[in-house]
Enzyme design. Structure first.
Site, PDB file in Angstrom:
ATOM      1  N   GLY A 221       0.840  -1.198   0.000  1.00 37.97           N
ATOM      2  CA  GLY A 221       0.000   0.000   0.000  1.00 37.97           C
ATOM      3  C   GLY A 221       0.868   1.239   0.000  1.00 37.97           C
TER       4      GLY A 221
ATOM      5  CB  ALA B  16       2.841   2.853   4.664  1.00 37.44           C
ATOM      6  N   GLY B  17       4.090   1.143   2.396  1.00 39.81           N
ATOM      7  CA  GLY B  17       5.118   0.199   1.947  1.00 39.81           C
ATOM      8  C   GLY B  17       5.793   0.671   0.675  1.00 39.81           C
TER       9      GLY B  17
ATOM     10  CG  HIS C  74     -16.519   6.647   7.410  1.00 38.50           C
ATOM     11  ND1 HIS C  74     -17.666   7.196   6.880  1.00 38.50           N
ATOM     12  CD2 HIS C  74     -15.486   7.358   6.895  1.00 38.50           C
ATOM     13  CE1 HIS C  74     -17.327   8.192   6.060  1.00 38.50           C
ATOM     14  NE2 HIS C  74     -16.011   8.305   6.051  1.00 38.50           N
TER      15      HIS C  74
ATOM     16  CB  SER D 187     -15.850   9.558   0.197  1.00 39.59           C
ATOM     17  OG  SER D 187     -15.006  10.614   0.539  1.00 39.59           O
TER      18      SER D 187
ATOM     19  NE  ARG E 132     -13.743  10.115   8.275  1.00 37.39           N
ATOM     20  CZ  ARG E 132     -12.789   9.689   7.463  1.00 37.39           C
ATOM     21  NH1 ARG E 132     -11.944   8.756   7.871  1.00 37.39           N
ATOM     22  NH2 ARG E 132     -12.659  10.198   6.256  1.00 37.39           N
TER      23      ARG E 132
ATOM     24  CD  GLU F 227      -6.077   1.250   8.793  1.00 40.67           C
ATOM     25  OE1 GLU F 227      -6.113   1.358   7.556  1.00 40.67           O
ATOM     26  OE2 GLU F 227      -7.054   0.870   9.472  1.00 40.67           O
TER      27      GLU F 227
END
Lengths: 581, 246
Positions: free
Chosen positions: A13, A15-16, A237, A251, A286, A377
């Site tokens: 993702g 971050a990786g 959410h 969203s 949220r 995350e």
């Protein structure tokens, strides 16, 4: 100590991929392990956008305000220095993505356009229609492909992380992974390992997460002695749509572009968020929006058609604007609900979405095991007790950048390379995974693993989400322990030795059960309400006792987490009461 | 609602395909993924035989990741957005034909990603260090670029294309459209000749037979035939220019 060093990145993702890119820029060779081709990672689901205070709308926004609102939105639970660094780096990140060719929406003059999101009054969110995560993921994937082409990156697609290799000095030296197709289990040496394995929504059965978000890697590491922080902070959410297989996100950008939440009261439309929170209206954070919707539906019984759902309405906005700015998300609603959101209000309800908690890391993104880093995350660092919308893509990319820069520093101080470590250690770790999998294969009991997972999901969703009661949390812990017992009596269902998905799934299930215990026990012991964690019995925030990071450490003897607390660094912004009305 | 699901299976890349049939009672709102999940929970065929769960690939379940692409009643599409109520009482599932099968409904689509590598589908940036904003892009260009960049590498266009077959190594419509995406970006255009050369190689754009199946099949309405037509012109002009310059 730098030439010939190998870095392993687990997770494809944002971050990786960002960690991979920056490591490559530092001339490190990277082995990238992903379950699916990186393009299919869960980051693809992020819709609304990415925050950066570049103040292109003349509103006087700045990274300092972004920093303040992120800390405030997180109810002061985040250590402040890394949050500040992230917000300061945000404009650079969005400009970088722009340079990488992300097709962000534009103003008529050709500048980046920005929209509003929750928890702020500023237009701070850059976006690419309503598929921003997909667009950014693709851009990073393309850059990684460039490094793959030049030989710095080697991809291991279809390999699942199964164990970290940690030596007797408690230093991480590599991983054990399994090929989900050929079922081969092998070890891989590295001088630094980056965990970027995303969220854990599958612990709640149905969530807005992709089915690959099981939290399995984090759980494995927790059981290997890595500290796990703030597990009880799970973001629900406010606006998702129900489905038999998953809960699909609608969203926050829908409200950012003017969408309104309402239901009927006394036969008339009632815009309850706008009424109660005149300043922020539909764009309260949220946790607050979810609690209000929950209250209106569950406590007041005012859900649409008597069901747990309220309207999310964009029918007052013109079609052209909707198509250009929100097309991607409205298409999801239309495809899966079979109704036209352009002319009929959407029906939505809260759903588990994100974990603020995760692997504990220091300001260099390193866990308590030297050489083992985490970003995205799966770690806990940036969002405190509640994440603001459009800060997740930012924290993933920023975290990945920090990792990529800090690894070379770490390697300089390392006195021994993984190449100098004997094979015995690696063989031993591989053997421990092999024997675990042999045990799974021999399970021939009466319990169905898929049913056990369903039970876990329902249990967690019912008791460990929007509203939490101590008696129910205690009961949940007992039930999880029962599920762990029953796990030993499952039927493996599939005995084949190629592409056996059940085998890997059963391993993930075992890991989900352990992490569920961490989440629930953390929630039970935190007797206050803060951000996403809300207890009617303790409705106030209690800074004296709980302005602290929850730390879970695995106790092997009792097979459960031991909870302790760490001070939070609030040196930059003094905690104040969090209010949005 | 009661349905019969017929699955074309295979236990490994080298084993013989066979059929399993399952009877299910599912909710009106079910999609093919929830059907496959139900089969996984209770893998018993119509003849009462307990079989291994059917393997399938899926991830986002929102039709943005492309993972769950398969043939459903003969049409290549994503299983997550295939609603049962639109499919009739008999649902026939088989793996994509144009890619090697790994097991059951899972195929290996790595040739798409190799194609992207061949055409240098990326923007050649100097590095991730701060260099300020990127080049300005007009709203008009962004609108075209965004349509192209929604391609999720699912393989549906290749499945639909008669030119993608055992006897050709056609790179496929999806990859060609990505060339257009990167060539229309101001920085991407700096290496556009490399991409055009790659498209002029064996298995490149000249393999397209203009059947136009791809654009009809694409679940994201990526302007595939528009891209191919545009790049046919660009490669032609480029080859003339190359000839004149030589």
């Amino acid at each position: 100590m730098s030439s010939g060093c190998e870095v392993i990145v687990v997770g494809g993702g944002l971050a990786g991929l960002m960690a991979t890119i920056v490591a490559c820029e530092n001339n490190l060779r990277v082995k990238l392990f992903t379950l699916l081709p990186a393009k299919r990672s869960h980051s693809v689901c992020a819709q609304g956008g990415i925050n950066a205070s570049v103040n292109t709308k003349g509103e006087g926004d700045s990274p300092e305000i972004h920093f303040y609102e992120t800390v405030y939105g997180g109810d002061f639970l985040a250590n402040q220095p890394p949050v500040k660094a992230m917000c300061e780096n945000a404009p650079n990140i969005v400009y970088l993505l722009d340079r990488m060719g992300v097709m962000f929406n534009r103003t008529p003059e050709g500048f980046l356009d920005f929209r509003r999101f929750g928890g702020t009054q500023y237009h701070r969110t850059a976006f690419a229609g309503a598929t921003t995560g997909q667009q950014i993921l693709y851009a990073l994937d393309e850059q990684v492909r460039r490094f793959e082409s030049s030989g710095l990156v080697k991809k291991y697609t279809g390999w699942e992380f199964l164990r970290a290799v940690i030596d007797d000095d408690n230093i991480c030296r590599g991983i054990v992974a399994g090929n989900i197709h050929t079922q081969e289990i092998e070890y891989f040496k590295a001088d630094a390992v980056v965990i970027a394995t995303g969220g854990l929504g599958m612990i709640f059965g149905k969530s807005t997460n992709s089915v690959i978000c099981t939290g399995s890697a984090q759980s494995i590491l927790y059981k290997q002695g890595v500290k796990y922080a703030n597990g009880e902070f799970i973001q629900v959410h406010p606006t998702a749509i129900a489905g038999g297989d998953k809960l699909r996100l609608i969203s926050e950008s829908v409200r950012g572009e003017g969408g309104r939440i309402w239901t009927y009261k006394d036969g008339k439309p009632w815009y309850f968020l706008e009424e109660k929170y005149p300043k922020y209206g539909n764009l309260v954070p949220r946790d607050i929006a979810s609690r209000e919707i929950f209250n209106v539906c569950v406590n007041m019984g005012l859900g649409i058609d008597g069901k747990n759902q309220v309207y999310l309405d964009v029918t007052h906005i013109d079609r052209q604007t909707l198509e250009y700015k929100l097309g991607g998300v409205l298409e999801i609603y239309e495809k899966f609900m079979g109704e036209d959101p352009y002319t009929k209000p959407m029906k939505v309800f809260p759903a588990v979405h994100y974990t603020m908690g995760g692997l504990w890391v220091d300001y260099n993104q390193m866990t308590n095991i030297p050489g083992l880093f985490a970003a995205g995350e799966c770690e806990y660092q940036y969002h405190g007790a509640n994440r603001l919308g459009a800060n997740s893509l930012l924290s993933c990319i920023h975290g990945g950048m920090v990792v990529g820069k800090k690894i070379p520093e770490y390697l300089k101080g390392l006195d021994k390379s993984c190449a100098d470590i004997g094979e015995n250690l690696f063989e031993r770790e591989k053997k421990s995974v092999l024997s675990k999998f042999e045990r799974y294969k021999s399970l021939k009991g009466k319990e169905n693993p898929y049913h056990l997972h369903k039970e876990l999901g329902e249990l967690m969703t019912e008791n460990v989400t929007v509203i939490r009661y101590n008696d129910k949390l205690k009961m949940t812990i007992e039930k999880i322990k029962e599920l762990k017992e029953r796990f030993n009596k499952i039927d493996i269902l599939d005995n084949s030795d190629f592409g056996n998905q059940t085998l890997f799934y059963v391993n993930q299930l075992a890991n989900m059960l352990d992490l569920a215990l961490v989440i629930t026990k953390g929630a039970l012991l935190r007797n206050e309400s803060r951000g996403s964690h809300y207890k009617p019995e303790f409705p106030q925030r209690d800074d004296e006792n709980f302005l602290k990071t929850t730390i879970a450490i695995y106790d092997e003897k009792n097979d459960e987490p031991v909870i302790s607390y760490e001070e939070v660094d609030t040196s930059l912004i003094k905690p104040v009461t969090r209010k949005y009305d | 609602m009661k349905i019969r699901v017929i699955v074309e299976r295979r236990m490994s890349p080298v084993s013989t395909p066979y059929i399993n049939e399952f009877d299910l009672d599912v909710e009106e709102s079910a999609n093919v993924i929830s059907v496959l999940m139900e089969i996984r929970r209770n893998p018993v065929t119509v003849s009462g035989e307990k079989v291994a769960p059917v393997s399938f690939e899926c991830s986002c379940l929102e039709e943005v990741c492309g993972a769950c692409t398969m043939n459903i009643n003969g049409k290549a599409r994503q299983a997550c957005s295939a609603l049962v109520k639109d499919l009739g009482s008999k649902i026939y599932l088989s793996p994509l034909r144009k890619f090697p099968v790994l097991r059951d409904l899972i195929v290996d689509r790595k040739r798409i990603f190799e194609g992207l590598r061949r055409v240098k589908a990326w923007i050649p940036i100097d590095g991730t260090h701060g260099l300020g904003p990127g080049p300005k892009v007009s709203e008009k260009t962004q609108r075209i670029g965004y349509k192209l960049s929604r391609c999720m590498s699912c393989g549906v266009c290749m499945e639909a294309c008669p030119q993608v077959n055992d006897r050709s190594n056609f790179i496929g419509p999806a990859v060609i459209a990505q060339v257009l995406l990167f060539n229309l970006h101001p920085t991407g255009a700096m290496i556009k000749e490399d991409r055009l050369e790659a498209l002029m190689d064996e298995g490149g754009i000249s393999e397209c037979g203009n059947a136009q199946n791809c654009v009809k099949a694409c679940p994201k309405q990526v302007p595939l035939t528009f891209s191919i037509a545009k790049l046919n012109r660009d490669t032609l002009f480029y080859s003339i220019k190359r000839l004149l310059d030589s």
